[in-house]
Design a protein around this motif. Structure first.
Motif, PDB file in Angstrom:
ATOM      1  N   UNK A  20       0.934  -1.169  -0.043  1.00 16.77           N
ATOM      2  CA  UNK A  20       0.064  -0.098  -0.018  1.00 16.77           C
ATOM      3  C   UNK A  20       0.855   1.234   0.030  1.00 16.77           C
ATOM      4  N   UNK A  21       1.709   1.451   0.825  1.00 20.78           N
ATOM      5  CA  UNK A  21       2.751   2.667   1.060  1.00 20.78           C
ATOM      6  C   UNK A  21       3.557   2.670  -0.337  1.00 20.78           C
ATOM      7  N   UNK A  22       3.870   1.609  -0.904  1.00 23.11           N
ATOM      8  CA  UNK A  22       4.537   1.700  -2.382  1.00 23.11           C
ATOM      9  C   UNK A  22       3.696   2.352  -3.216  1.00 23.11           C
ATOM     10  N   UNK A  23       2.439   2.099  -3.233  1.00 27.54           N
ATOM     11  CA  UNK A  23       1.344   2.535  -4.283  1.00 27.54           C
ATOM     12  C   UNK A  23       1.120   4.126  -4.111  1.00 27.54           C
ATOM     13  N   UNK A  24       1.199   4.395  -2.486  1.00 27.51           N
ATOM     14  CA  UNK A  24       1.219   5.953  -2.090  1.00 27.51           C
ATOM     15  C   UNK A  24       2.164   6.648  -2.698  1.00 27.51           C
ATOM     16  N   UNK A  25       3.307   5.935  -2.462  1.00 29.23           N
ATOM     17  CA  UNK A  25       4.791   6.651  -3.042  1.00 29.23           C
ATOM     18  C   UNK A  25       4.689   6.929  -4.485  1.00 29.23           C
ATOM     19  N   UNK A  26       4.187   5.911  -5.371  1.00 25.48           N
ATOM     20  CA  UNK A  26       4.022   5.963  -6.853  1.00 25.48           C
ATOM     21  C   UNK A  26       2.986   6.919  -7.154  1.00 25.48           C
ATOM     22  N   UNK A  27       2.354   7.499  -6.374  1.00 21.31           N
ATOM     23  CA  UNK A  27       1.117   8.321  -6.683  1.00 21.31           C
ATOM     24  C   UNK A  27      -0.193   7.614  -7.069  1.00 21.31           C
ATOM     25  N   UNK A  28      -0.375   6.432  -6.983  1.00 17.43           N
ATOM     26  CA  UNK A  28      -1.625   5.800  -7.182  1.00 17.43           C
ATOM     27  C   UNK A  28      -2.639   6.365  -6.250  1.00 17.43           C
ATOM     28  N   UNK A  29      -2.474   6.594  -5.095  1.00 13.77           N
ATOM     29  CA  UNK A  29      -3.330   6.874  -4.051  1.00 13.77           C
ATOM     30  C   UNK A  29      -2.925   7.817  -2.946  1.00 13.77           C
ATOM     31  N   UNK A  80       0.566   7.562   4.174  1.00 15.05           N
ATOM     32  CA  UNK A  80       2.013   7.318   4.050  1.00 15.05           C
ATOM     33  C   UNK A  80       2.807   7.787   5.642  1.00 15.05           C
ATOM     34  N   UNK A  81       1.801   8.467   6.412  1.00 15.44           N
ATOM     35  CA  UNK A  81       2.282   8.558   7.902  1.00 15.44           C
ATOM     36  C   UNK A  81       1.814   7.327   8.856  1.00 15.44           C
ATOM     37  N   UNK A  82       1.443   6.483   8.068  1.00 20.23           N
ATOM     38  CA  UNK A  82       0.820   5.247   9.000  1.00 20.23           C
ATOM     39  C   UNK A  82       2.178   4.380   9.498  1.00 20.23           C
ATOM     40  N   UNK A 134      -6.316  11.793   7.599  1.00 21.77           N
ATOM     41  CA  UNK A 134      -7.088  10.697   7.162  1.00 21.77           C
ATOM     42  C   UNK A 134      -8.688  11.175   6.912  1.00 21.77           C
ATOM     43  N   UNK A 135      -9.253  11.516   7.954  1.00 20.28           N
ATOM     44  CA  UNK A 135     -10.654  11.911   8.121  1.00 20.28           C
ATOM     45  C   UNK A 135     -10.971  12.839   7.128  1.00 20.28           C
ATOM     46  N   UNK A 136     -10.096  13.915   6.651  1.00 19.98           N
ATOM     47  CA  UNK A 136     -10.678  14.871   5.787  1.00 19.98           C
ATOM     48  C   UNK A 136     -10.056  14.698   4.552  1.00 19.98           C
ATOM     49  N   UNK A 137      -9.482  13.440   4.203  1.00 23.16           N
ATOM     50  CA  UNK A 137      -9.486  13.213   2.724  1.00 23.16           C
ATOM     51  C   UNK A 137     -10.762  12.220   2.524  1.00 23.16           C
TER      52      UNK A 137
END
Length: 445
Positions: free
Chosen positions: A185-194, A415-417, A288-291
């Motif tokens: 999941x964090x790799x997808x976040x770093x890649x800009x997917x989510x 990413x902060x998790x 997270x909540x505001x997203x």
């Protein structure tokens, strides 16, 4: 042609709990209970119902008191949104559940559990708990006959088969497997997917007997405002959900209350207050909540009158028996020609249990979780004929199909998790329910 007058009568004036009443009615083929935020209702004997299983949709029509035949046409919504309600809660209309699998399949390619994924019934006969008694309501031509039929059942003997787990309910993932999915999941976040993915895991087992036999103990344990129960043939769904998805109010207004952010409760008052304070001031949970609030605002803006999408509450803390939750609120007013059912189907699955952006989040969930969620993270609720109604998010919910029984839990990963904290959050949310469920383990011979 005028509709039959509403028949109303007290059917049970004793302090009987919900499980007992459901148990007396258990031999009926379909049964639904909604706590509905302190407006309890039990529905049975639908005039029509529609069920989807393994991608096949079938509609049924009631022909005799509790007998049904398949029909070619779809469930009729011709009465839908024709009349304006005069009181709170359910007053006859549509009630059922929509699974996560069914909802997400509207947008992405997903696998589906081998069990009903959608069930919606047209109910004109139901029980409501008001003024400390249960009332029978029906506007069917056979209302008095049905009243006598149900009254006789409530005076008979319950024969619900007790639940026994033949294999205890255990996490499908170990810590290492969870960590692998978390890292992906964090790799997808770093890649800009989510930006965020709601990563969940399944706790599964095998069981004989009926979930209904233990329902009251779970409802007492959790005291959740949007709890409920649904039975259709060999499928049972027991909800202990604290989360409202969408409440459809009069005059086309609606409210949604996403939950994102969780901390455990403690028996020690000082430690419990510290846990609540930590959540209240957590920048990570607020992010997270505001997203999710932004995602829901975007979902609703498609159907809402321009300028009516508001956020009257942000980052409020609500406390439940096992956890504190961070809850926000989004309100809107629907455009005149928009149908409430269309809004519900389009908005599902909820952003709080998918992630952002939602379509990509569902694709990543399908790839990483390794098993279909089934009813978990879907929705259970009702619509009155005027389009008012209330639908929950099916978290803290147990599903049983034939011998398979499962309970899920998870949380939003950004990413902060922290992996250890997110893994622990799964158990904070369901450990009490899981421990209770496993007390019905069948003794080894």
């Amino acid at each position: 042609m005028t509709s039959p007058a509403l028949f109303q009568n007290v059917i049970c004036d004793q302090p009987v709990n919900v499980q007992e009443i459901l148990s007396y009615l258990d031999d009926l083929p379909h049964l639904i209970y909604l706590k509905n935020n302190q407006s309890p209702v039990i529905s049975f004997l639908p005039c029509q119902f529609e069920c989807v299983k393994n991608g096949v949709r079938q509609t049924y029509q009631r022909t005799q008191l509790d007998q049904y035949i398949p029909i070619e046409s779809s469930l009729s919504f011709k009465q839908f949104e024709n009349n304006q309600s005069n009181s709170d809660g359910f007053q006859g209309g549509f009630m059922g559940f929509i699974s996560y699998d069914f909802a997400s399949a509207q947008h992405v390619k997903v696998h589906s559990k081998d069990q009903p994924s959608f069930w919606l019934g047209l109910f004109q006969t139901y029980l409501k708990f008001q003024d400390d008694v249960w009332y029978f309501y029906s506007d069917e031509p056979e209302a008095e006959q049905i009243f006598t039929f149900i009254q006789n059942k409530l005076e008979s003997t319950s024969n619900v088969t007790p639940l026994q787990l033949t294999q205890s309910c255990q996490a499908r993932w170990n810590k290492q497997q969870y960590q692998h999915a978390f890292t992906q999941v964090q790799e997808y976040i770093k890649a800009g997917d989510c930006y965020q993915i709601n990563l969940t895991q399944e706790f599964k087992g095998q069981a004989e007997g009926r979930l209904l036999s233990v329902a009251q103990e779970f409802w007492q344990l959790t005291d959740a405002p949007y709890s409920g129960y649904l039975k259709t043939e060999d499928f049972e769904l027991l909800s202990c959900s604290p989360e409202l998805f969408i409440e459809f109010l009069a005059e086309k207004k609606l409210v949604t209350k996403p939950i994102k952010g969780t901390m455990p409760r403690y028996a020690d008052a000082e430690r419990d207050a510290q846990s609540k304070h930590q959540l209240q001031h957590s920048s990570k949970d607020q992010a997270e909540n505001v997203m999710i609030v932004d995602l829901l605002r975007n979902d609703l803006s498609v159907y809402a009158e321009t300028g009516t999408v508001k956020t009257p509450k942000l980052f409020e803390i609500e406390s439940f028996n096992q956890v504190h939750h961070m809850v926000s609120e989004v309100t809107a007013t629907l455009k005149p020609n928009v149908k409430a059912l269309d809004v519900l189907l389009a908005a599902l699955p909820g952003g709080s249990i998918t992630g952002a952006p939602k379509i990509r989040a569902m694709q990543i969930i399908e790839e990483l979780e390794g098993a279909p969620r089934g009813a978990y993270c879907g929705s259970l609720g009702y619509f009155n004929f005027d389009g008012t109604g209330s639908w929950n998010i099916l978290i803290r919910s147990i599903q049983k199909y034939q011998q398979d029984i499962s309970l899920w839990a998870g949380g939003g990963v950004t990413i902060a998790s922290d992996c250890d904290a997110e893994y622990q959050e799964c158990f904070d949310k369901v450990s009490a329910m899981l421990d209770l469920l496993n007390t019905w383990q069948k003794p080894q011979s």
